[in-house]
Design a protein around this motif. Sequence first.
Motif, PDB file in Angstrom:
ATOM      1  N   LYS A   1       0.860  -1.178   0.000  1.00  0.00           N
ATOM      2  CA  LYS A   1       0.000   0.000   0.000  1.00  0.00           C
ATOM      3  C   LYS A   1       0.889   1.218   0.000  1.00  0.00           C
ATOM      4  O   LYS A   1       1.541   1.511   0.992  1.00  0.00           O
TER       5      LYS A   1
ATOM      6  N   HIS B   1       1.252   4.122   2.777  1.00  0.00           N
ATOM      7  CA  HIS B   1       0.582   3.696   3.988  1.00  0.00           C
ATOM      8  C   HIS B   1       1.612   3.168   4.955  1.00  0.00           C
ATOM      9  O   HIS B   1       1.684   1.989   5.272  1.00  0.00           O
TER      10      HIS B   1
ATOM     11  N   SER C   1       3.777   4.042   8.618  1.00  0.00           N
ATOM     12  CA  SER C   1       4.014   4.913   9.756  1.00  0.00           C
ATOM     13  C   SER C   1       5.432   5.430   9.639  1.00  0.00           C
ATOM     14  O   SER C   1       6.239   4.941   8.856  1.00  0.00           O
TER      15      SER C   1
ATOM     16  N   ARG D   1       7.950   2.723  10.259  1.00  0.00           N
ATOM     17  CA  ARG D   1       8.110   1.770   9.154  1.00  0.00           C
ATOM     18  C   ARG D   1       8.885   2.386   7.997  1.00  0.00           C
ATOM     19  O   ARG D   1       9.621   1.716   7.314  1.00  0.00           O
TER      20      ARG D   1
ATOM     21  N   ARG E   1      -7.454   4.153  -1.109  1.00  0.00           N
ATOM     22  CA  ARG E   1      -7.952   3.391   0.039  1.00  0.00           C
ATOM     23  C   ARG E   1      -9.475   3.273   0.004  1.00  0.00           C
ATOM     24  O   ARG E   1     -10.036   2.206   0.261  1.00  0.00           O
TER      25      ARG E   1
ATOM     26  N   GLY F   1     -11.920   2.548   7.095  1.00  0.00           N
ATOM     27  CA  GLY F   1     -10.925   2.528   8.171  1.00  0.00           C
ATOM     28  C   GLY F   1     -10.569   3.909   8.665  1.00  0.00           C
ATOM     29  O   GLY F   1      -9.386   4.227   8.843  1.00  0.00           O
TER      30      GLY F   1
ATOM     31  N   ASP G   1     -11.514   6.790  11.762  1.00  0.00           N
ATOM     32  CA  ASP G   1     -12.138   6.873  13.071  1.00  0.00           C
ATOM     33  C   ASP G   1     -13.109   8.049  13.123  1.00  0.00           C
ATOM     34  O   ASP G   1     -13.323   8.748  12.133  1.00  0.00           O
TER      35      ASP G   1
ATOM     36  N   SER H   1      -7.031   7.988  10.097  1.00  0.00           N
ATOM     37  CA  SER H   1      -6.889   6.557   9.864  1.00  0.00           C
ATOM     38  C   SER H   1      -6.990   5.808  11.185  1.00  0.00           C
ATOM     39  O   SER H   1      -6.451   6.262  12.203  1.00  0.00           O
ATOM     40  N   VAL H   2      -7.679   4.670  11.205  1.00  0.00           N
ATOM     41  CA  VAL H   2      -7.781   3.913  12.456  1.00  0.00           C
ATOM     42  C   VAL H   2      -6.423   3.370  12.885  1.00  0.00           C
ATOM     43  O   VAL H   2      -6.200   3.101  14.051  1.00  0.00           O
ATOM     44  N   ASP H   3      -5.498   3.224  11.930  1.00  0.00           N
ATOM     45  CA  ASP H   3      -4.164   2.722  12.263  1.00  0.00           C
ATOM     46  C   ASP H   3      -3.279   3.806  12.850  1.00  0.00           C
ATOM     47  O   ASP H   3      -2.316   3.529  13.547  1.00  0.00           O
ATOM     48  N   ASN H   4      -3.550   5.039  12.498  1.00  0.00           N
ATOM     49  CA  ASN H   4      -2.634   6.107  12.863  1.00  0.00           C
ATOM     50  C   ASN H   4      -3.430   7.395  12.987  1.00  0.00           C
ATOM     51  O   ASN H   4      -3.856   7.977  11.993  1.00  0.00           O
TER      52      ASN H   4
ATOM     53  N   GLU I   1      -2.785  10.447  10.860  1.00  0.00           N
ATOM     54  CA  GLU I   1      -2.962  10.425   9.420  1.00  0.00           C
ATOM     55  C   GLU I   1      -4.399  10.818   9.097  1.00  0.00           C
ATOM     56  O   GLU I   1      -5.317  10.030   9.282  1.00  0.00           O
TER      57      GLU I   1
END
Lengths: 244, 294, 430, 311
Positions: free
Chosen positions: C8, C11, C13, C16, C65, C314, C316, C321-324, C327
Motif C-alpha cells: 500500500k 501507507h 508509519s 516503518r 484506500r 478505516g 475513526d 486513519s484507524v491505524d494512525n 494520518e
Amino acid sequence: MTLLQTRNLTRQFGGIRAVNDVSFALERGEIRGVIGPNGAGKTTLVGMICGRVPPSAGTVEFDGANITRLQPWDRVARGIVYTFQITSVFKRLTCRDNVALAAQRRLTRTTGHRFALPQALLDAAVDEAMAAVGLTEETERIAGELPYGHQRLLEIAMGLALKPALLILDEPTQGLAPGDIAPFCDLIRRTAATTTILFIEHNLKVVLELADRVTVMDRGAILAEGTPAEIEQHPAVQQAYLGD
Amino acid sequence: MITGPALLLALLEGSVGAAVLALTALGLSLVFGVMRVINIAHGEFVMLGAVVAWWCSADLLGAHPLLGFLVALAVAPLIVGAIALAADWLVLRRISYDPERTIVATMGLLYIIQQGVLMSYGPDARPLDPPIYFRVQFPGFGYSGYKLIVAGLALLLLAATWLLLARTRIGLYMRATRLDSETAQAFGVPVKRVYAIVFALGAMLAALSGVLIAPIRGAHYLMGADPLLLSFIVVIVGGLGNLRGTLLAAACIGIGEGMISVLFSPTLSKIIATLLVAAVLVVRPGGLARGATP
Amino acid sequence: MGVRQSGKPGHMSRRRVLVAAGALSGLQLAKPFIITAHAAEPSLKIGLQAHRTGIGAAYGLWYERTSVAAVKVINAMGGIGGRPVELIVEDDATDAKRGTEVMEKFANEHKVDFVFGPLFGNVVGAVAARAGELKMPLFVVSEGSELAAGDFNRYVFQTGITNVRSQVTAISPWVIQNVGKKVTMIIPDYIFGYNHRDFFSETAKAQGGAVNAVIAIPPTETSFTKYFSQIPADTDAIYHVMVGPGVLTFVRELGEFFGDKGPKLFGFIDSLEAVDIGAPGLEFLEGSHLWEAFPRYLAGHNTEGAKFYRAAVGIDENGASVDNAKEISTSSHMFGCWETLFSIKEAVEKSGYKGPGDKQALVEAIESTTGYDEGKGHPQGKKQFIGKAHQVFAPQFISKVEGGKLTVVHTTSIEDGLYEPAADYTKQPL
Amino acid sequence: MRIYALHLAVVAALFAVQFALPAYHYGNVTRIMLYAVFAIGYNILFGYTGLLSLGHALFFAAGAYGAGLTAHWWSFGPVAALGAGVGAALLVSLVTGLIVYRTTGVAFLIVTLMLAQAAFLSTLYFNTVTLGDQGIVLSLPPVELFGAALHLADPAVKYNASLVAFAVALLLSLWLLRSPFGRVLIAIRENEARTRLLGYNTALYRFAALVISGTLSGLAGALYCLLFGYVGSSFASLQYSTLPLLWTLLGGTGVTLGPPLGTAITHYLIDISSGLTSSYMIIVGVALVAITLWFPEGLAGWFRRWRRVRS
C-alpha cells in the motif's frame, strides 16, 4: 610584388610584448622561412596574420587590402591558410573527411553548390590533395590511427585542398622521421609553384635549403632578414641563434 | 499599492530567504570553484536534509520538537555528506570530473535520490512541528519568530564555513586546489581527497539549509527544484566559484526576489532572475571558464 | 473471494518508513490487484486513475484506500450484476501527459470496462478528451465545473461528487450573511481556483457582497507570507481554498500574518484536507468556518450510511486513519470514489451491461438516472442527478472550528446548490 | 546508398507493423515515433555539433503552444495550427540562436536551461492566455485529404501522421549529416578552433544547427499537441529537456538511428517499471548514471564498436 605587409604589428599578453612593432613584408611566390629561439614571437606573429590572435596594435595588409579586423574564416576565403604547430587533424574522422572539409570550403564558394556538392567533384579534390602529399593509400583510414609524420602530411593536404594564396606552416618538419624530410622539401617546392609559403622552422638545415629568404626573430622583434647565405653569415644571428 | 508594512514584510521575507539561500548556494559555489563541475543534484541534498529533519522531528525521539531539530542539525549533514562521498567515489571520480559528463551523471543522481525518497518516504508533503513557535507582531502584520531564528542560524553556519576555509589546513588545501589543482598537487595537496571532501561539504551545507527550512515548508520529495534553481542563479550571478560574490548575490537576489514577490508576483520574480542569469552568461560567456578571484 | 493486495503506497508509519529506507526494501508495488480468485463469472474490470504521486498525492492515497474498501464491500455484496469487480490502479503522477498515457493503458492493455478517479483539473481536462476518443466511460471524481458547462463529451460523468459551481452557489448566501461582505479570495492559480473566483464573485454580488481582491497562488508554491500583503486593509473576510503540498504552511503563515486581529476567515476544507486542525500553529483558526462536502468528524453527520462507510474505509470518528491517528483523511473528496463505484453498480445493473458492446446502453442508463438515495452506497446524502449534463448535485455542510475540531453549523439542501447546467450531452452521437 | 536503404527499411518496417500491432503497442509506437522526432532534432545539436542543451523543452513547448493556442483561440484547423506551431518553434529558435550566438560549453548549457525555465514560468504567469498548469484541451475538426476526412481521434491517423513526421525527420537528419553542412557540424564538435581555421564561421554553423534542431523539436511538440489534443505548462518543464538528452545518450550520439532507438527503449522501460513501482522515474536516473559510467557512446556506438571488434 608584395603579397603580405604588416605594419607596426604588436601583441601584448599582460605585461609582456610577445610581438613588438613588427613591420614585415612578403613577396608573392617566395618561400619565406622564419627562425628564432623559443619565445621569440614567431607563432604569435603568424597567429596575427591568419587571425587566430587579435593584434594589440598595428595593421595587416594582404593582397592590397587591410585585413586586420577580418575573422580567421574570412582570411581563409582570401587565401590565407594556416597549419598548426601541433598536429590538429580531426582524429576521429577519416582522412577523406578531413581533407573534404577543406576542399568543400573552397568548392562551395567557387561552384555555388552549398548543400549538395556533387560527390565526384569533392572526391576529385580530395584525391588530388592526398596524391600531392603521397597519402593516396591512406585516404579511408581514421586520421588518428596514422603515424605522426603522416598526420603532418595530412595536415598539409588539408591546406593544399584549400588552394591557398599564402600557406603558413608552423614547424612542418617537427616529428618527421629523418628519411621523410627530403621528400617533404620536394613537396614544398612543388607547392611553391602556385603558392606563397611562410614557414616557421627549427631545423636550420631545412630552412637554409628550402627558403628563398629568411627572417630571424628574437624577443618579439625582427633581428635580421636576407637570403639563406646572408643569414648564415650575419654576425648577430650567429651569436644569438647559431652561437653554439 | 505599496505601503510601509508591505515593504517591511518584503524586506523580512527577502532577508530570511537570502540567508538560507546563501547557505545552499555556498555549497554549490564551493563545488564549482574547487572541482570545476556543476552539481545538478544539489537541490536534492536540500530535500534530503528536510526529510531527515522530519524523521528526527517526532518519531525518533518522541520528545520535544526542539530536541529532534537539534539532532537533525547534527545527523542530516552526516547522512547527506556520506551519500555525497559515495557518489563522488562511485561515479564522479570514475569519469574524472569531466564537466559535461558530470552534469549528466548528477542529473541521474537527482532522479535516483528523488525517486528513492519517493519509494521509501512516500509522496506526501509532511509537516513538521516547529521546534520553537512564537509570533512577532510588526505594525500591520505578524511574522514567524522561527523564521527570524532560521536567518540567524544560517548566518552562524555561514560564518563557521568561512572559518573552516580561512583557518584550517583542509581549508587551505581547498583554496590551493581552487586556484590551480595541478600546482596544488605538485605541492603535496591530496587533490582527489580534497575533491571528495569538497563535494561532501557542499552537500552538507545543502542538507543544513534543508533542516532549517523543513519546519517552515515541511518535507516533500519534489522540494529540491526550487533551491537548485535559485542557488544556480545566485552562483552564476555572483561569478561561478567566487565565494564572496556568491554571498553578495545571495543577499541581492534573496532580497530582490522577496521584494518583487511581495510587491508584484513570485512567478514574475523568478522569470526575471532566470533571464538575468542568461544575460550574465551571454555577456560574459568566458567568465565561467576563467573563474574569478576569491 | 480472495483479496490480494501487494503493497500500500504511502501507507507507512514513520517508524516503518525508517525501517524500509534502511533496508532499501521499500519498493512499493504499484498495482494492488484485487483478484477474484474462484469466481465463475468473468470479472468486471474497473480502472482507478490515481494521483498517487505529484502534487495531488495526499488525495490519491485516500482515493485509493476508499476505492479498495468500496470494491471489497461491493464484492462481498455479490459484485456488480453478479460479476466480481477487479480494481486496477495506475498512477498518473498528477500529470496531464502521463494521465492520457494511463488512459490508453487502461483502454488498450488492461482492457477495463470503465475508468474513474482523476481529480485535478489539468489531468481531468486532458484525460476527458482522450476518454471520448477511446469511447471509454470515465467517471471523474473531481469538482471541476467544466463538465456541466458542456466542455467535455458524452463519455464523461460526475456521479460521485458535485462541482465547485454548485458548492459555491449553495454556501455563498450563508458566507455573505454570516462571515463578511467585503471578501478577499485566496485561490490556487489554475482552473479549480478560477472556478471559485468566477462563481463566488457572481453569487456574492447577488447577495449584496463584493470580492475586493483575488490572490492566485501557484499550486506548487511552498512559501506564502509574501502574498498576504496584497490583502486590502478593508477586507472583512478571507475566503481561502488552497491545494497542493504546501497547504499546512499556507494556513500556518496566514495565522502568523494576522494573529488574532485579522479579518474573519471562511475556507474550503481543501486548504486543510489531510491536515490535523489541532496541529501547532493553527490555533488562530478557532472560530472560523469551513466548507465540507462530507464532515470529517462523525458527530457532524452521524448516519447509518456514514458509519458503515467509515468502518469500511478505516477512518475513526475524528476522520483519521484507524491505524494512525495522525494520518488525516481527505474526507470531503474521497467519499466521491465510494459513491462513484456504487453509481456504476447501479448503472450496470439497470442497463444490463455485459461487456464493452453495451457501453451505449450504459451511457443511456446513466443519463436517465434522476438521483441516488442516501444509504450505504451514498453515505454523503441524497443526490439529484441531471442526466443531460452528466452532473450530480448534493447537500453541502458548513462547519465551525471549535476546540480544535470541526462542528457542523449549517447544512444546505440540494436545491440551494442547484443551477441549470448548460450542457446537453444527449444530443451528441454515441 | 546502403545507409539510405537501411533507413528506408526502418520506415517501411514501421509502416508494415501497424497492421500487426496490438492496440496498446500501437499507441506506444505512435508516441515513440513522435518523441523520436524530438530526439532526432536534439541530436542534430548535441550529437553532431557537440552542444549540450538543457533547454530543449523550450522548442518542444514553442511548437506545442504555437499549435495549441492558435487552434484554441483563433480556431485554426489542424493543418494551419501545425504550420503555426512549426513557425513558432522556428521563431523561438532564431531568437534563442541569436541570444546564445557566442556561448558554448557549460555556458551554453546554463543559458539554454535558464531560457527554458523562464519560458516554463511564463506559461504559468500568462495563464489567462495559456491556461497555465491546467492547460488547453483541444477538439479539432477532421483534416480533408484527397477527399477523405481524417479524424485526429482515429488511432490510424495518429500513427501514420507520426510516421510521416518521423520519416521526414530521420531522412532529413541523415541527408544533413552526410552533406557538406553536416560534415562541418561534426568538425565543430571535434575541434572548433581548427574548423575556424579551415575557413568556417563556426558560430554561424552552430546557429544554423540550433535553428534546425529547435524547429524539428517544435514539429514534434506541435504534432503531439494536435494528435493528443492537449498542451499544458508541463510541456515546458525541465523533464522535457532531460528526456531528449537521455534518449540521445542511451541510443547513441551522432548516429542517426541512435536517438529513435534510445527513445523506444526509454519509453518501454518507463512503461514497464511504472507497473512495478510509483518511483518509475528512478529508471531515468539509473540510466543516466550508467551511460556516463559505462556507455559514453550509447547503445548504437557500443554496437558499432562490438561489430568492429568482431570483424
